[in-house]
Scaffold this active site. Structure first.
Site, short mmCIF file in Angstrom:
data_model
loop_
_atom_site.label_atom_id
_atom_site.label_comp_id
_atom_site.label_asym_id
_atom_site.label_seq_id
_atom_site.Cartn_x
_atom_site.Cartn_y
_atom_site.Cartn_z
N LYS A 174 33.97 0.44 -51.75
CA LYS A 174 34.62 1.59 -52.39
C LYS A 174 35.78 1.13 -53.27
O LYS A 174 35.87 1.51 -54.44
CB LYS A 174 35.13 2.59 -51.35
CG LYS A 174 34.05 3.12 -50.41
CD LYS A 174 34.58 4.20 -49.46
CE LYS A 174 35.63 3.71 -48.49
NZ LYS A 174 35.12 2.84 -47.41
N ARG A 223 37.43 11.74 -45.07
CA ARG A 223 36.84 10.93 -44.00
C ARG A 223 36.49 11.77 -42.79
O ARG A 223 35.99 11.22 -41.81
CB ARG A 223 37.82 9.84 -43.59
CG ARG A 223 37.55 8.47 -44.23
CD ARG A 223 38.62 7.52 -43.74
NE ARG A 223 38.26 6.13 -43.77
CZ ARG A 223 38.57 5.28 -44.74
NH1 ARG A 223 39.16 5.70 -45.83
NH2 ARG A 223 38.27 4.01 -44.62
N ARG A 277 37.46 -10.91 -46.19
CA ARG A 277 38.66 -10.40 -46.87
C ARG A 277 39.91 -10.66 -46.03
O ARG A 277 40.98 -10.95 -46.56
CB ARG A 277 38.51 -8.89 -47.14
CG ARG A 277 39.70 -8.32 -47.90
CD ARG A 277 39.46 -6.89 -48.38
NE ARG A 277 39.41 -5.94 -47.30
CZ ARG A 277 39.15 -4.64 -47.45
NH1 ARG A 277 38.91 -4.16 -48.65
NH2 ARG A 277 39.12 -3.84 -46.41
N ARG A 303 45.76 -8.06 -44.51
CA ARG A 303 45.60 -6.76 -43.85
C ARG A 303 45.28 -6.98 -42.38
O ARG A 303 44.26 -7.59 -42.04
CB ARG A 303 44.47 -5.98 -44.52
CG ARG A 303 44.92 -5.25 -45.76
CD ARG A 303 43.79 -4.50 -46.43
NE ARG A 303 43.13 -3.53 -45.56
CZ ARG A 303 42.24 -2.65 -45.99
NH1 ARG A 303 41.94 -2.59 -47.27
NH2 ARG A 303 41.68 -1.82 -45.15
N ARG A 336 36.58 0.43 -36.48
CA ARG A 336 36.59 1.20 -37.75
C ARG A 336 35.18 1.71 -38.04
O ARG A 336 35.00 2.84 -38.49
CB ARG A 336 37.09 0.32 -38.90
CG ARG A 336 38.60 0.15 -38.85
CD ARG A 336 39.05 -1.07 -39.61
NE ARG A 336 38.85 -0.97 -41.05
CZ ARG A 336 38.99 -2.00 -41.87
NH1 ARG A 336 39.34 -3.18 -41.41
NH2 ARG A 336 38.79 -1.84 -43.16
P1 B4P Z 1 35.82 -2.74 -50.15
O1 B4P Z 1 34.46 -2.38 -49.72
O2 B4P Z 1 36.16 -2.51 -51.54
O3 B4P Z 1 36.70 -2.00 -49.09
P2 B4P Z 1 36.76 -0.44 -48.79
O4 B4P Z 1 35.39 0.15 -48.53
O5 B4P Z 1 37.54 0.20 -49.89
O6 B4P Z 1 37.61 -0.55 -47.51
P3 B4P Z 1 38.18 0.23 -46.27
O7 B4P Z 1 37.31 1.38 -45.89
O8 B4P Z 1 38.43 -0.83 -45.30
O9 B4P Z 1 39.61 0.68 -46.67
P4 B4P Z 1 40.52 1.95 -46.75
O10 B4P Z 1 41.66 1.41 -47.48
O11 B4P Z 1 39.82 3.15 -47.30
O12 B4P Z 1 36.03 -4.24 -49.85
C1 B4P Z 1 35.58 -4.94 -48.72
C2 B4P Z 1 35.34 -6.39 -49.06
O13 B4P Z 1 33.99 -6.52 -49.48
C3 B4P Z 1 36.20 -6.95 -50.19
O14 B4P Z 1 36.66 -8.21 -49.82
C4 B4P Z 1 35.24 -7.05 -51.37
O15 B4P Z 1 35.53 -8.14 -52.21
C5 B4P Z 1 33.92 -7.26 -50.68
N1 B4P Z 1 32.78 -6.74 -51.43
C6 B4P Z 1 32.74 -5.56 -52.11
N2 B4P Z 1 31.53 -5.39 -52.68
C7 B4P Z 1 30.78 -6.48 -52.32
C8 B4P Z 1 29.43 -6.89 -52.59
N3 B4P Z 1 28.59 -6.16 -53.33
N4 B4P Z 1 29.01 -8.06 -52.05
C9 B4P Z 1 29.84 -8.82 -51.29
N5 B4P Z 1 31.12 -8.48 -51.02
C10 B4P Z 1 31.59 -7.32 -51.53
O16 B4P Z 1 40.94 2.34 -45.23
C11 B4P Z 1 41.77 1.56 -44.41
C12 B4P Z 1 42.31 2.39 -43.22
O17 B4P Z 1 43.21 3.43 -43.72
C13 B4P Z 1 41.29 3.16 -42.38
O18 B4P Z 1 40.71 2.35 -41.38
C14 B4P Z 1 42.18 4.31 -41.80
O19 B4P Z 1 42.94 3.88 -40.70
C15 B4P Z 1 43.14 4.63 -42.93
N6 B4P Z 1 42.67 5.74 -43.79
C16 B4P Z 1 42.38 5.64 -45.12
N7 B4P Z 1 41.96 6.84 -45.60
C17 B4P Z 1 41.99 7.71 -44.54
C18 B4P Z 1 41.63 9.10 -44.41
N8 B4P Z 1 41.19 9.81 -45.46
N9 B4P Z 1 41.76 9.68 -43.19
C19 B4P Z 1 42.21 8.98 -42.14
N10 B4P Z 1 42.56 7.67 -42.20
C20 B4P Z 1 42.43 7.03 -43.40
#
Ligand code: B4P
Length: 193
Positions: A14, A89, A128, A134, A146
């Protein structure tokens, strides 16, 4: 106004894809994860309250994130569309978002849902964790928590938007550029006026 939800489990891409999509389409990026991490970095009361949940891999309470998004919408009256990343979420967050957008005379245009298997997610997040600083990326049990939170509370958000025929599944494994092209194709097919 074009409002997009980029949906998927933790680590599904994302954040990665959002950066590219906002650059291409000029949408205002609203990532609840980024906003929360910023609050933590600034040691605000909100950040301190959120940190204990995030460190355990749990979701932050609905009222906290809904209030954050409500303020972000109010603070960006000039935006011609939003990209919601990591929000909503829970179904309660989805219902709240629909109401906030309706008050502004707009709605969600489409939900693009990245599909990635659990083992690939764990692998990506551990990788990551080696460089991100993180704490929620560094150990496997937290990452599994998670994912369990996602299954228990967040997967239902896709079901909620399916009732309105707004969800498109996008394969999220493989080349980042190809995934970006699949997302762009779906956006280009839609009216972005
Ligand atoms: P991304 O995949 O970009 O990470 P994300 O989905 O955005 O992450 P996440 O869900 O953890 O984070 P959020 O901040 O929303 O990246 C992952 C890795 O994969 C990276 O290293 C990237 O380089 C790699 N990658 C990406 N695409 C790839 C591909 N095609 N091939 C190989 N590698 C690839 O949430 C963090 C925390 O915040 C939650 O756990 C929760 O506690 C809180 N939170 C956030 N929003 C909330 C909400 N609305 N309600 C309640 N809690 C919330």
């Amino acid at each position: 106004m074009f409002n997009l939800i980029l949906f998927g489990p933790p680590g599904s891409g994302k954040g990665t894809q959002s950066e590219r999509l906002i650059a291409k389409y000029g949408l205002k990026h609203l990532s609840t994860g980024d906003i929360l991490r910023n609050e933590i970095a600034n040691r605000t009361p909100l950040g301190l309250a959120a940190q204990s949940y995030m460190d355990k891999g749990h979701l932050v309470p609905d009222e906290v994130v809904i209030e954050m998004i409500s303020s972000a919408l109010d603070n960006n009256p000039q935006a011609h569309g939003f990209l919601f990343d990591g929000f909503p979420r829970t179904t309660a967050q989805a219902e709240a978002l629909d109401k906030l957008l309706a008050q502004k005379g707009t709605a969600i245009s489409v939900v693009l849902a990245l599909q990635v298997e659990e083992e690939e997610l764990v692998k990506r997040l551990l990788k990551r964790g080696l460089t991100s600083g993180r704490s929620d990326d560094t150990d496997e049990p937290k990452i599994r928590t998670r994912y369990a939170e996602y299954q228990k509370k967040t997967a239902a958000v896709a079901e909620y938007y399916k009732k309105y025929d707004k969800v498109v599944d996008i394969p999220g494994e493989g080349d980042v550029d190809e995934i970006f092209q699949s997302l762009s194709r779906e956006i280009d097919q839609r009216d972005r006026a």
